[in-house]
Design an enzyme around this catalytic site. Structure first.
Site, PDB file in Angstrom:
ATOM      1  N   CYS A 165      71.076   1.163  52.543  1.00  0.00           N
ATOM      2  CA  CYS A 165      70.450   2.222  51.732  1.00  0.00           C
ATOM      3  C   CYS A 165      69.470   3.041  52.573  1.00  0.00           C
ATOM      4  CB  CYS A 165      69.720   1.570  50.559  1.00  0.00           C
ATOM      5  SG  CYS A 165      68.628   2.689  49.673  1.00  0.00           S
TER       6      CYS A 165
ATOM      7  N   ASN B  12      68.922  -9.016  44.687  1.00  0.00           N
ATOM      8  CA  ASN B  12      68.488  -7.632  44.885  1.00  0.00           C
ATOM      9  C   ASN B  12      69.742  -6.779  44.999  1.00  0.00           C
ATOM     10  OD1 ASN B  12      67.020  -5.802  47.692  1.00  0.00           O
ATOM     11  ND2 ASN B  12      67.377  -5.156  45.609  1.00  0.00           N
TER      12      ASN B  12
ATOM     13  N   CYS C  13      72.653   8.901  46.950  1.00  0.00           N
ATOM     14  CA  CYS C  13      71.696   9.602  46.080  1.00  0.00           C
ATOM     15  C   CYS C  13      71.381  10.997  46.604  1.00  0.00           C
ATOM     16  CB  CYS C  13      70.418   8.774  45.906  1.00  0.00           C
ATOM     17  SG  CYS C  13      69.566   8.363  47.453  1.00  0.00           S
TER      18      CYS C  13
ATOM     19  N   CYS D 129      71.761   6.327  41.601  1.00  0.00           N
ATOM     20  CA  CYS D 129      72.103   5.180  42.457  1.00  0.00           C
ATOM     21  C   CYS D 129      72.750   4.105  41.596  1.00  0.00           C
ATOM     22  CB  CYS D 129      70.845   4.623  43.109  1.00  0.00           C
ATOM     23  SG  CYS D 129      71.165   3.128  44.079  1.00  0.00           S
TER      24      CYS D 129
ATOM     25  N   CYS E 178      74.248   4.206  53.371  1.00  0.00           N
ATOM     26  CA  CYS E 178      74.635   4.770  52.083  1.00  0.00           C
ATOM     27  C   CYS E 178      73.696   5.944  51.847  1.00  0.00           C
ATOM     28  CB  CYS E 178      74.484   3.750  50.960  1.00  0.00           C
ATOM     29  SG  CYS E 178      74.792   4.494  49.329  1.00  0.00           S
TER      30      CYS E 178
ATOM     31  N   CYS F 152      64.698  -4.836  43.899  1.00  0.00           N
ATOM     32  CA  CYS F 152      63.984  -6.111  43.769  1.00  0.00           C
ATOM     33  C   CYS F 152      63.701  -6.726  45.133  1.00  0.00           C
ATOM     34  CB  CYS F 152      64.832  -7.085  42.965  1.00  0.00           C
ATOM     35  SG  CYS F 152      65.307  -6.448  41.358  1.00  0.00           S
TER      36      CYS F 152
ATOM     37  N   SER G 110      52.804   6.837  49.769  1.00  0.00           N
ATOM     38  CA  SER G 110      54.164   7.045  50.285  1.00  0.00           C
ATOM     39  C   SER G 110      54.268   8.196  51.286  1.00  0.00           C
ATOM     40  CB  SER G 110      55.123   7.269  49.118  1.00  0.00           C
ATOM     41  OG  SER G 110      54.624   8.292  48.272  1.00  0.00           O
TER      42      SER G 110
ATOM     43  N   ASP H  41      54.969  14.576  50.781  1.00  0.00           N
ATOM     44  CA  ASP H  41      55.364  13.344  50.090  1.00  0.00           C
ATOM     45  C   ASP H  41      56.754  12.944  50.580  1.00  0.00           C
ATOM     46  OD1 ASP H  41      55.166  11.151  48.492  1.00  0.00           O
ATOM     47  OD2 ASP H  41      55.089  12.234  46.592  1.00  0.00           O
ATOM     48  N   ASP H  42      57.136  11.708  50.248  1.00  0.00           N
ATOM     49  CA  ASP H  42      58.417  11.214  50.767  1.00  0.00           C
ATOM     50  C   ASP H  42      59.602  11.704  49.938  1.00  0.00           C
ATOM     51  OD1 ASP H  42      57.367   9.189  48.743  1.00  0.00           O
ATOM     52  OD2 ASP H  42      59.466   8.636  48.949  1.00  0.00           O
TER      53      ASP H  42
HETATM   54  P1  AMP Z   1      58.304  12.378  40.599  1.00  0.00           P
HETATM   55  O1  AMP Z   1      57.612  13.678  40.908  1.00  0.00           O
HETATM   56  O2  AMP Z   1      57.997  11.931  39.184  1.00  0.00           O
HETATM   57  O3  AMP Z   1      59.739  12.407  40.919  1.00  0.00           O
HETATM   58  O4  AMP Z   1      57.630  11.271  41.520  1.00  0.00           O
HETATM   59  C1  AMP Z   1      57.639  11.425  42.914  1.00  0.00           C
HETATM   60  C2  AMP Z   1      57.022  10.198  43.500  1.00  0.00           C
HETATM   61  O5  AMP Z   1      57.811   9.064  43.165  1.00  0.00           O
HETATM   62  C3  AMP Z   1      56.936  10.240  45.024  1.00  0.00           C
HETATM   63  O6  AMP Z   1      55.591  10.049  45.375  1.00  0.00           O
HETATM   64  C4  AMP Z   1      57.778   9.067  45.499  1.00  0.00           C
HETATM   65  O7  AMP Z   1      57.108   8.358  46.501  1.00  0.00           O
HETATM   66  C5  AMP Z   1      57.911   8.206  44.272  1.00  0.00           C
HETATM   67  N1  AMP Z   1      59.201   7.504  44.199  1.00  0.00           N
HETATM   68  C6  AMP Z   1      60.346   7.755  44.846  1.00  0.00           C
HETATM   69  N2  AMP Z   1      61.307   6.879  44.495  1.00  0.00           N
HETATM   70  C7  AMP Z   1      60.750   6.034  43.622  1.00  0.00           C
HETATM   71  C8  AMP Z   1      61.213   4.900  42.921  1.00  0.00           C
HETATM   72  N3  AMP Z   1      62.474   4.487  43.017  1.00  0.00           N
HETATM   73  N4  AMP Z   1      60.331   4.271  42.094  1.00  0.00           N
HETATM   74  C9  AMP Z   1      59.054   4.713  41.946  1.00  0.00           C
HETATM   75  N5  AMP Z   1      58.561   5.791  42.577  1.00  0.00           N
HETATM   76  C10 AMP Z   1      59.397   6.445  43.410  1.00  0.00           C
END
Ligand code: AMP
Length: 480
Positions: free
Chosen positions: A258, A125, A458, A404, A455, A24, A305, A367-368
């Site tokens: 985090c 949060n 995860c 988490c 932390c 949050c 992202s 991707d991240d």
């Molecule tokens: P998925 O393949 O369904 O796991 O989605 C991957 C995508 O979710 C990536 O592009 C991340 O940037 C995004 N992501 C990572 N953590 C979160 C989160 N807590 N809430 C929403 N999207 C997220």
């Protein structure tokens, strides 16, 4: 007399892609002769990415403490009329993604308690980890979120023992375990607090003669406010007409910010640990390119992202950066349920691949993170349909293996793609030609801080505190 103003509109629908939630956003401001609620509105606007389920503002004019909140985005909940009805120079606000309790109006924030001639409002949060032992399961009026539980305990200490807000917080907060970055107010005082581990960020800012607490520095920038400093883990900053005073009511604990804030949560234009998040993410991409070189034609980010990491990856690998995917900026929530056939193609609501960029190319897709894997799997198939001859997936964080308990709603272990799978198995499931995740030490190196600052639960399974054995965000809810 404290008052509470509410609206009860139809709840909005669930997020259409059913992806995991975000932490949050909290904000607070105190000044003299300012329109605090309006300034809070803009602060929340900058924190919208941290929660899209509900938004709320509490405001005090010194006499009345009013809360206005509803389900929806900040711009859906507030307009000129509602903000015009929230006078006062002290205000807090909240954007919520449910980490405890379901997405209902009752669970939206700020929470409020009336206390004799005073009242308190709280924006949270994080997520508590000892909720089960603190909750009353017999009281039908009892709180259904950990934030309500905190508010209740603070209000009780203020009314029964006639404590000031600061004294009540100093007494009550050490009984709570887990993650809490809070903005709390009564009619005259604003308090910003971070739990002793500092799981979630919280910074202090200044706008002319007003003081601000906010989850991220981007909320200061939007107002043209100056960044003073991060509030320290375990610090409680009490601000009234005389300015801020710092107290440290907690026993000392390890610092555990985090690490996922750096990977995904925080806005790229926020600063954490002295660095701009965008630059930190670019460094992750650079390290990923060194760690996992690949022979390919173009580097394509998953917007938004994956953008900074893809830039870093392209710079070091020499594989040209190309925008091969376009994101619809306005998706996130919709009032219109997509028909089933559309919903099944969920990712297309949000992202579209361009054959003119990707067609005939060997693509490095950056991707991240991968959490559940459902979005990524659809995305890879979309990139192939657009004509990519190879898809090499590079992720700028390690496999996300553990749930988490500190404010990120990623579900239980069974929903996490990497929980019980090897990288080879994940690559097969996602149908990519190769898959490499950034190693944990490289991720930490990218932040420029030491490993013991974070932390990493995860990613590593190392939880810095005891965690609940029942893994459910509905811990406090009563069964009908
Ligand atoms: P998925 O393949 O369904 O796991 O989605 C991957 C995508 O979710 C990536 O592009 C991340 O940037 C995004 N992501 C990572 N953590 C979160 C989160 N807590 N809430 C929403 N999207 C997220």
């Amino acid at each position: 007399m404290g008052t509470i103003a509410v609206v009860t509109e139809q709840p909005l629908d669930a997020p259409i892609l059913g992806r995991p939630g975000e932490a949050c956003g909290v904000f607070g401001i105190i000044g003299q002769d300012i329109e605090a609620a309006r300034l809070t509105y803009f602060g929340l606007f900058a924190l919208q990415h941290r929660g899209q389920e509900s938004a709320g503002i509490a405001v005090s004019d010194g006499e009345n403490l009013t809360v206005y909140k509803d389900l929806g985005l900040v711009a859906q909940v507030f307009d000129e009329r509602t903000l015009g009805g929230l006078p006062g120079s002290l205000s807090i606000g909240h954007t919520r993604y449910s980490t405890t309790g379901s997405n209902s109006w009752e669970n939206s924030q700020p929470t409020f308690r009336h206390i004799d001639t005073n009242g308190i409002a709280l924006a949270h949060n994080g997520n508590l980890t000892n909720t089960a032992s603190l909750a009353s399961h017999d009281d039908p009026m009892a709180a259904t979120t950990d934030s309500e539980l905190m508010t209740e305990a603070i209000a009780t200490a203020m009314s029964i023992d006639s404590l000031s807000l600061a004294d009540a917080l100093a007494r009550v907060l050490p009984t709570f375990d887990g993650a809490f970055s809070l903005a709390v107010m009564d009619r005259t005082t604003l308090v910003g607090v971070r739990d002793p581990h500092g799981f979630r960020p919280l910074c202090l800012g200044k706008l002319d003669r007003s003081w601000i607490v906010a989850s991220e520095t981007a909320a200061l920038d939007i107002l043209g406010a100056g960044f003073v400093r991060q509030i320290a883990p375990g610090e409680m900053v009490v601000i009234d007409a005389n300015g801020p005073v710092s107290l440290f009511p907690f026993e000392e604990a390890s610092s555990n910010l985090c690490l996922f804030e750096f990977v995904y949560f925080a806005r790229p234009d926020s600063t954490l640990l002295g660095a701009t998040i965008h630059n930190t993410r670019q460094r992750m991409g650079r390290l990923l390119a060194t760690q996992a070189p690949v022979d390919a034609d173009i580097t394509v980010p998953v917007p938004e992202s994956g953008i900074p990491a893809a830039q870093g990856f392209a710079a070091v690998s020499g594989i040209p950066y190309m925008d091969g995917l376009v994101k619809n900026r306005y998706v996130g929530r919709t009032f219109i349920e997509p028909a089933q056939a559309l919903r099944e193609r969920g990712v297309r609501m949000k992202l579209n691949a361009m054959p003119g960029v990707i067609g005939g190319k060997r693509v490095v897709l950056v991707d991240d993170s991968i959490v559940r894997g459902s979005t990524t799997r659809q995305l890879v198939s979309m990139v192939r349909e657009a004509g990519a001859t190879e898809v090499h997936l590079r992720i700028s964080s390690p496999p996300y293996k553990w749930p988490c308990f500190y404010g990120m709603d990623t579900g239980d272990r069974s929903t996490l793609l990497a929980a019980d799978r090897s990288v080879e198995e994940i690559a097969k499931h996602l149908e990519v030609d190769s898959l490499v995740y950034l190693e944990l030490e490289n991720l930490i190196e990218a932040t420029g801080a030491e490993a013991d600052a974070f932390c990493t639960a995860c990613l590593s399974g190392k939880y810095p505190t005891d965690v609940p054995t029942i893994d459910s965000k509905f811990l406090l809810e009563r069964t009908p």
